[in-house]
Design a protein around this motif. Sequence first.
Motif, short mmCIF file in Angstrom:
data_model
loop_
_atom_site.label_atom_id
_atom_site.label_comp_id
_atom_site.label_asym_id
_atom_site.label_seq_id
_atom_site.Cartn_x
_atom_site.Cartn_y
_atom_site.Cartn_z
N ASP A 189 0.80 -1.22 0.08
CA ASP A 189 -0.07 0.05 0.02
C ASP A 189 0.85 1.25 -0.09
N GLY A 190 2.24 1.03 -0.13
CA GLY A 190 3.19 2.18 -0.22
C GLY A 190 3.45 2.74 1.18
N TRP A 191 3.30 1.93 2.31
CA TRP A 191 3.78 2.45 3.51
C TRP A 191 5.33 2.39 3.56
N PHE A 192 6.04 3.06 4.40
CA PHE A 192 7.45 2.86 4.34
C PHE A 192 7.80 2.19 5.69
N ALA A 193 8.52 0.80 5.34
CA ALA A 193 8.73 0.32 6.64
C ALA A 193 9.99 0.90 7.47
N THR A 194 9.72 1.19 8.72
CA THR A 194 10.86 1.75 9.60
C THR A 194 11.77 0.80 10.13
N GLY A 195 11.35 -0.28 10.20
CA GLY A 195 12.45 -1.12 10.63
C GLY A 195 12.42 -1.38 12.24
N ASP A 196 11.58 -0.19 12.92
CA ASP A 196 11.42 -0.16 14.20
C ASP A 196 10.15 -0.86 14.72
N VAL A 197 10.11 -1.46 15.74
CA VAL A 197 9.07 -2.37 16.80
C VAL A 197 8.54 -1.30 17.57
N ALA A 198 7.25 -1.24 17.67
CA ALA A 198 6.64 -0.19 18.49
C ALA A 198 5.02 -0.61 18.74
N SER A 199 4.75 0.05 19.75
CA SER A 199 3.24 0.30 19.99
C SER A 199 2.82 1.83 19.86
N VAL A 200 1.53 1.80 19.98
CA VAL A 200 0.96 3.33 20.11
C VAL A 200 -0.20 3.09 21.05
#
Lengths: 546, 546
Positions: free
Chosen positions: A411-422
């Motif tokens: 879908d065109g989102w960039f993969a940050t390589g970070d693992v996270a929660s919001v």
Amino acid sequence: MEGMMMHRPLLVSNILEYGMNAHRKAGITSVRTEGDIHSYTYPEAGARIAQLAHGLRRRGVQIGDRVATLAWNGYRHFELYYAVGGIGAICHTINPRLSAEQLIYIVNHAEDKLLFLDTTFVPVIAAVAEHLPDDLTFVIMTDRAHMPDTPFDALCYEELLEGEEEAIAWPELDENTACGLCYTSGTTGHPKGALYSNRSSVLHALTLVVSQKRSFEEGKPILPVVPLFHVNAWGLPYVAPMIGASLVMPGPALDGPSLFKLMDQEKVYSAWGVPTVWMGLLGEIKAQGRIPEGFGDVVIGGSAAPRSMIEAFETRGVAVGHAWGMTEMSPIGTHGCLPAWMEELPFEERIDAKTKQGRRCYGVDLKIVDEDGKVLPQDGEAVGELYVRGNAVVAGYFRNPEASADSHDADGWFATGDVASVDPDGFLSIQDRAKDLIKSGGEWISSIDLENAATAHPAIAQCAAIGVPHPRWDERPVLVAVAAGEDRPTAEDLHELLSEHFAKWQMPDDIIWLDSLPMTATGKVSKLTLRKTLGDYQHPDLRVSA
Amino acid sequence: MEGMMMHRPLLVSNILEYGMNAHRKAGITSVRTEGDIHSYTYPEAGARIAQLAHGLRRRGVQIGDRVATLAWNGYRHFELYYAVGGIGAICHTINPRLSAEQLIYIVNHAEDKLLFLDTTFVPVIAAVAEHLPDDLTFVIMTDRAHMPDTPFDALCYEELLEGEEEAIAWPELDENTACGLCYTSGTTGHPKGALYSNRSSVLHALTLVVSQKRSFEEGKPILPVVPLFHVNAWGLPYVAPMIGASLVMPGPALDGPSLFKLMDQEKVYSAWGVPTVWMGLLGEIKAQGRIPEGFGDVVIGGSAAPRSMIEAFETRGVAVGHAWGMTEMSPIGTHGCLPAWMEELPFEERIDAKTKQGRRCYGVDLKIVDEDGKVLPQDGEAVGELYVRGNAVVAGYFRNPEASADSHDADGWFATGDVASVDPDGFLSIQDRAKDLIKSGGEWISSIDLENAATAHPAIAQCAAIGVPHPRWDERPVLVAVAAGEDRPTAEDLHELLSEHFAKWQMPDDIIWLDSLPMTATGKVSKLTLRKTLGDYQHPDLRVSA
Ligand SMILES: Nc1ncnc2c1ncn2[C@@H]1O[C@H](COP(=O)(O)OP(=O)(O)OP(=O)(O)O)[C@@H](O)[C@H]1O
Ligand SMILES: Nc1ncnc2c1ncn2[C@@H]1O[C@H](COP(=O)(O)OP(=O)(O)OP(=O)(O)O)[C@@H](O)[C@H]1O
Ligand SMILES: [Mg+2]
Ligand SMILES: [Mg+2]
């Protein structure tokens, strides 16, 4: 149906013109490599930027050409940002902390036409000059009187400007025209280039002001300790002339006493940088028993800000904004201003909130997904890989179709390589870089969480939690630490402190003491190097007792 | 060379989503036509906006369709902005103060598909209904219980939402897609439509925050007294969810006591509106001997803010921002925050600066030109016609090629019709509308200057300076005034006050006392009407003495 509004391109040259015209008394104060302090206003900056732009064109620089810089934070570096970007060329900032090999790689990969360098970096270039393109022109960023001897041909910056006109009609470029180029530090493989556009740079600046509002006040000086040589000094060179804040450029000396003195002198209100820099400043603040005059706001990012650091600033009346971002995001993704209702919370709860990595800036979309790419809820519980979207996020890497192909989801989102929660209030919690997560017995342990908790121990000045291979558990966490004084607690001593927040299996098995931690080019602890250093390390439970 | 950044369209739907997600505790409090007060958060607003959008689509509204509103400032009007704009349709706000003829003209000219109206405006529509398009659907903005009797068929707003889904995936429109339409009040000829785009609306909001920064603080409520029915309530519906400020919507009652009570109750920090509104509020402030709780900032625009008004606020601790703008500019062109160094000036000098019309917002270019189109210096002396440029400035008028052809110069700058100077600090001084300038003996006199000075006289509550034809001098200024009390000074009495700033030939020859001044639909003194009223007026020097 289309609106019937003017279409004016969003250009960085327009920010400069606005600053010169609307904020003519604000400007830039710089600690120069020449050793003194230099100050001028935005109109004065603009006159020199026009000269530089004419000088660049005279040297054949055209739209799309890359012009490299290897320089500290100073007014000439600022001039290059605008002169190069203003004429449609690309300001390629090079991180001088990169290895020689990386430096050679990126200059050749970018095909830079000119390379501007501070006198400091003459030896760096001398060492690699033979591997750089033959037609690369070097310009030393000083005046004739201070020109050093160089084993390579070099022009003098001030002579490039001499005699040129102090006014310029900036070209009306398409707003998607590239204006900046910055390579990641390359802790994984070759450095990859993020190619910023005029549009992305202007929108990044606008959304930064709108989001991290507290840091920006007309007339209140801003100190970018974050380098102009890496991700646009977090956008500050574009924000400051827009809002009429002066910039204080620290030059090469970023130790605590130097920063304290400069901030005190220039009444810096808002200072921006990575945690390691603030460790130094806090040391000096403690030594002097006071904060620099006028200091009210600090933005910390690039690595997780330890809780103890946040507390140290906040108890002294300096508001902390804990931000997160990436080279690939121009770089700011989240800002650290608390919502109004949180500002009313008790101190401890506010600090809790600030240990998280802030909330998304206007214009930045965040999503966390599981291994199958399924979007996870932003409930503060679910942890997944972080993806981002926005006008200031890369669509791919410069001249690197392979890396580009891997970097985005369908879908065109960039993969940050970070693992996270919001969490439900929108706060991002970076658990770890995917590659730094520690996997023990099939469960993940966040190295950032361990480090943050361990740093609260008075004996520990700085530390890193590393997953070291273990035959039974896959990996086990080991803490590598720098001592604050003489005291060297054992892992068991530490467990008491950690037991409040961690289960027994999550705690580090061991502490290894080092004199200092290896750093990456972007000022972060290099876990890659640490992992190599720990190559033949034996876990305590595996050691043959003597 | 193009940058390699994502291209995300700048959309108003994105502002809403951001507000819902990033500022979930902020929202909107409205005085309803139903008589009570209604409050909800941005997430709650978003759920209803999704329902409304589905309801609109169910009624056949498509991309590019015009959906008209005739309504006060309230949450349902806010919902229409986002639901209509979000699906790519065009929210056409109608000024209920327009004449019946103008109203009929614009609804037919815009070819509105639906018309949403507050119960208040049922009689207005009833009176003109037969002249409106047959296929126009009316929707009354209330619930079933409050539906009034109407002589025309009408739907009920709340029923339109009922049963619709509370979530929506907003379409990813091109950012140039139109989202709003507003006609000028038509004091000159037929009303002309400004067709705003998603891009222009988002950029206008961003640059407003960046420029009029002081007014915007997360968590500090904003009161738009400026109507949503005219030029987007100066952009506030787009700014507020972006920065996390709550909006306080005043509904129909805009008199001093009503505003005071509401502001006090809702702890309004920043209030925005035209001078006439503040005259009422200041009356109540004086009567009560205090300002409403939390009130700290007022933005005044639309007409020149009289010096006495600025003083009255500033001496009471309310910071005044004197702004200037136009329907054709979305509307804000200049902001009223002083540069930091001016904030240090003595009170009188600060007030002097604030009587000027502020400094250009980021993204707005100003130029003044003489009759030959030659650009004049911005030296505070030169006076010329004001031209503007920017992403939030019209490129032409909606379906009006004749008016569009006249409105811009050869370089694409928009002709404001205002006559102004710009001083070296960037402050705009609107001297007059070109058509209101008074020409006496070949020299120009600024009616705004005269009015501003005359308003300082304690006997004068409100006034307008009009150029009345004179056989010898071409025109001579006459002051039309409303008395503050019993006292009626003569023109000679007034001259004493004016002599400090005006030459003798610039002073009004006469004062004509009226009970009130005629107003335009946008809340300004209607000089057109006054000129007509003064049709057979005789100058004192021409009167046959009895
Ligand atoms: N506030 C923060 N807390 C924790 N981690 C952060 C924070 N800010 C940034 N980071 C980390 O830094 C990364 C971005 O850093 P940057 O783009 O400067 O280069 P790098 O990722 O360190 O280098 P390379 O991409 O070459 O490995 C993020 O992906 C994240 O892992
Ligand atoms: N602060 C101000 N001081 C003086 N005049 C102002 C100020 N703000 C706005 N104006 C005047 O208002 C005009 C813009 O008003 P607006 O677009 O709301 O409609 P209008 O011009 O009054 O109506 P119409 O265009 O139909 O005649 C400006 O061109 C200017 O003449
Ligand atoms: Mg990285
Ligand atoms: Mg007008």
